[in-house]
Each structure stands twice: as structure tokens, then as C-alpha cells.
Design a protein around this motif. Structure first.
Motif: not given
Length: 424
Positions: A161-163, A183-187
Motif C-alpha cells: 500500500f501507499r497510504r 517502501i515509500g508509503a506514508k500512513p
């Protein structure tokens, strides 16, 4: 490593190649135990740390900061170099303890039966899944726990996932922020049903630094989306509902011991921990079967489990040489008001074992930690603690008790202060 076919024998068979199991195995070899075998159902040894591609690991064990995979490799290498036999991809099916300890295993290389003098169960913990958290909604792609995230990110090099929305504020929850960053994801947010974080407040600087909002007193009640997660519905502290767009949900923490094998063997299981009942020498209700690591206390750090495994290895070596006291005539330790669990749950007279009891508070509490036997107070100490905070009490304070001991919190009140106390 030899192929696991047929019937084998071992002085000690250890189930689980995580920090506790590998540490116990290495210590046994150092103490001269001839044949120590470790079986692990995963294709690689090292346990959960091999999924954690970030520091800090190994400071106390090896003297420098390591990532989880490097730490796991070091544990495996040291065990193998010490002479431990490691069988990977090998799942324990049953343990027969009617006479000899006979452990039956299965693998894609064929069956393995091991007749052992002693067995150690070090199968660790697992996170509570969505189903056990009673969260409604569809079952789209993108709903995972921390273990799955770490495997996707560090072993399979995938981005689930990303967000995402992160559920929980335990240490592993904060750790997941680093994995997301890698991994470049920002919650979109981190939520906690309690009104304060489970982790120590100092650790909550990380979501603030990364610009991730943290919402307390907030519950996840619904997950929306069919093919993959599209949004979630939150129950806010004021009783209103709010929808937040996201592409994933990460359930973190709320660990439970991986105790299915211990249950199938018929070992006594503690209601508070969900793991096997032990005495101060880590012996279960079948005294030839020991337990070590997070199966006993969900959940401690890899370093703590490693140190505990090393101690348990020493106890087993003593037991093989008939240097431990008899396992009967034990005093039982029971949690009282405000205390969720106590480990070990039994103390036998004579000999030194684990130096401290480990306890957990049922909620954020402030008062006095009180141990009572026969209506008399045998230990009392001021205590302020939160759930998932380690509380230590020296076992020496209870060795002279002649009846069962209840340990609880006196004058208990809710508190927002989170610190660790010991009963001295």
C-alpha cells in the motif's frame, strides 16, 4: 545439516529458531551438551528479526547496532558454528511424552522423528488478526498485520500500500512507520483506542517527525472497498463517525503466544499470558519440556528473549546433570487486581532460577504492587505502569512463602504516567 528422514535422537530438541531458541541452543553447546537440534518451520532461521530491515538490534548481544536481518544471520551463524544442528522447513506435528519424549516432524524432505531427553518450545508470538478484533466490512486487498508488511517489504520487495491507516501504538506500531518509510508509503494516520499511547511517550516523536497524525480514543469500525481498501470508518472520541480515504489497513501488536503446540501436548496454559505455565527454571507442567521467549510473555524485545533463552539453556544443562530441584511442591503465583499476568507462575523451593518475575498491568495504574500469601503482605512497592510495560519483581522476595501468592495493585487508580517500577 543432515536430511530429516527416519528416527533420530538428541539430547535437547528446540522448537523455534528465533532469538530465544537459538540462544538456548548455543548456550547448551557451550556448556558441553553433545547433540542439540533446532527445528524451524520457516525456510530461514532467526525468527521475527529477519523481517525487520531496520536497527537497532544486537547492541547487548554483539556490541554494535545491526539491522534485523543481519542480527538474525549472526544468531544462526553462531549457533551453527557452535555445533547446533539446524533443521529448516521442518514443522513439529506432535510431541508424545507418555514415556520418552518423541517429537514427530514433517517437511518436504520427508518425516522426521526425534527422541529427545529434553524439549524446548520457543515458538514465539503472533499478532491478533482482524477477525479477532471484530472489525466489520469487506475483505479487500491491503488489510495486513505488521509481520506480513515486513515480509512484503524486506523479503519479497513488494509494496502492499501507499497510504495505509495504522491501528495501534505499541513498539511494533512505531517500528512499522520505519518500514513504511523504507517502501515509500506514508500512513494517513495512526489510531489508538486508549486515550494514550501504549509505547513509551518518548517513542511517539517518530510519527510527529514524519508528519503522521495520531488519534487517541479512536476505534476502527469498518473497512470499505471491494477489490482493495478505499476508505475506513472511525468511531471518534465524541461518538461521531468519520470516513478517511486510504489504500490499506495495518493492524499492529496485540500479540498472542503461538501456543497451539503447547496446547496440543496437554501442557498447563496460563489464562493471562495464553502461553504455558512454567516454574522459575522454565519447566512446564511436563518437567522435561521447557519453554522460552515470547511464548511465555507477549511481548518482549528480541534482545530480552535472547538473554532469557541463554538462561534457559543453562537450566536445561543443569537438569540433564540432575542439578535442578524437584518440580513438585510448587508455590503458585496468581495475578490480582490490576495485574494481567505473572511469569513464572510457579516457584519450587531450592536452587536459583530466573532472577525476576515478569508482570504486566491490566491498564494504566498507579498505586502499590502488593504480593500476599496467607493474608500477609510479603512484598510491597510503589508502582506506576501502563499496559505492555515490563514490571519486574525479584523472585527472592517470594522464595520463603509457604502458600500460594497473589500479586495485585493496591490503591489502584487510572493514570496517564507510564513508567516501569520494580518490587524490591
Amino acid at each position: 545439516m543432515s536430511a530429516p528422514f527416519g528416527v533420530r535422537s538428541a539430547d535437547v530438541l528446540i522448537i523455534g529458531a528465533g532469538p530465544a531458541g537459538l540462544s538456548a541452543a548455543t548456550q547448551l553447546r557451550k556448556l558441553g551438551v553433545a547433540h542439540v537440534m533446532v527445528v524451524e518451520r520457516e525456510p530461514m532461521g532467526g525468527g521475527i528479526p529477519r523481517h525487520c530491515g531496520h536497527p537497532p538490534f544486537g547492541i547487548r548481544e554483539f556490541g554494535w547496532v545491526m539491522t534485523g536481518p543481519a542480527y538474525a544471520r549472526r544468531l544462526v551463524d553462531r549457533a551453527v558454528k557452535s555445533g547446533v544442528e539446524l533443521q529448516l522447513g521442518c514443522t513439529v506435528v506432535s510431541i508424545d511424552h507418555a514415556d520418552d519424549l518423541v517429537v514427530t516432524c514433517a517437511s518436504n524432505r520427508g518425516p522426521l522423528t526425534v527422541v529427545a531427553k529434553r524439549v524446548v518450545i520457543a515458538t514465539g508470538v503472533r499478532e491478533r488478526p482482524r477477525s479477532a478484533r471484530l472489525v466489520s466490512g469487506e475483505r479487500p486487498i491491503g488489510v495486513i498485520n505488521t509481520g506480513a508488511l515486513q515480509e512484503y517489504a524486506y523479503l519479497q520487495k513488494l509494496i502492499p500500500f501507499r497510504r495505509p491507516l495504522i491501528v495501534g501504538t505499541e513498539l511494533v506500531s512505531v517500528s512499522s512507520l520505519l518500514t513504511c518509510r523504507n517502501i515509500g508509503a506514508k500512513p494517513v494516520a495512526m489510531i489508538e483506542s486508549r486515550n494514550q499511547p501504549t509505547v513509551r511517550p518518548i517513542s511517539m516523536w517518530l510519527p510527529r517527525l514524519l508528519g503522521i497524525p495520531v488519534r487517541y480514543g479512536t476505534h476502527l469500525v469498518d473497512i470499505k472497498g471491494r477489490s482493495r481498501v478505499e476508505a475506513v470508518t472511525l468511531l471518534c472520541p465524541d461518538g461521531t463517525h468519520e470516513d478517511i480515504a486510504c489504500d490499506g489497513v495495518l493492524f499492529t501488536g496485540s500479540f498472542k503466544p503461538e501456543a497451539s503446540l503447547a496446547r496440543s501436548v496437554g501442557l498447563d496454559i496460563d489464562a493471562g499470558t495464553g502461553g504455558p505455565v512454567i516454574d522459575q527454571f522454565a519447566r512446564t507442567s511436563e518437567p522435561r519440556i521447557f519453554a522460552a521467549g515470547n511464548i511465555l510473555h507477549p511481548v518482549e524485545t528480541a534482545g530480552w528473549s535472547w538473554r532469557e533463552g541463554r538462561r534457559v539453556g543453562g537450566f536445561i544443562a543443569d537438569d540433564l546433570n540432575a542439578r535442578l530441584p524437584a518440580a513438585d511442591q510448587a508455590i503458585r503465583l496468581k495475578p490480582g487486581p490490576g495485574i494481567r499476568y505473572v511469569v513464572p507462575q510457579r516457584i519450587v523451593p531450592g536452587g536459583e532460577g530466573l532472577s525476576h518475575l515478569q508482570l504486566r498491568a491490566a491498564d494504566s495504574v498507579s498505586g502499590s504492587l502488593v504480593a500476599m500469601a496467607d493474608g500477609q503482605i510479603i512484598c510491597k512497592q510503589p508502582l506506576t505502569s501502563s499496559p505492555e510495560r515490563r514490571i519486574l519483581a525479584p523472585i527472592s522476595a517470594f522464595e520463603n512463602a509457604n502458600s500460594d501468592i497473589t500479586i495485585g495493585v493496591e490503591g489502584m487508580q487510572a493514570t496517564d504516567i507510564r513508567s516501569r517500577s520494580t518490587c524490591e
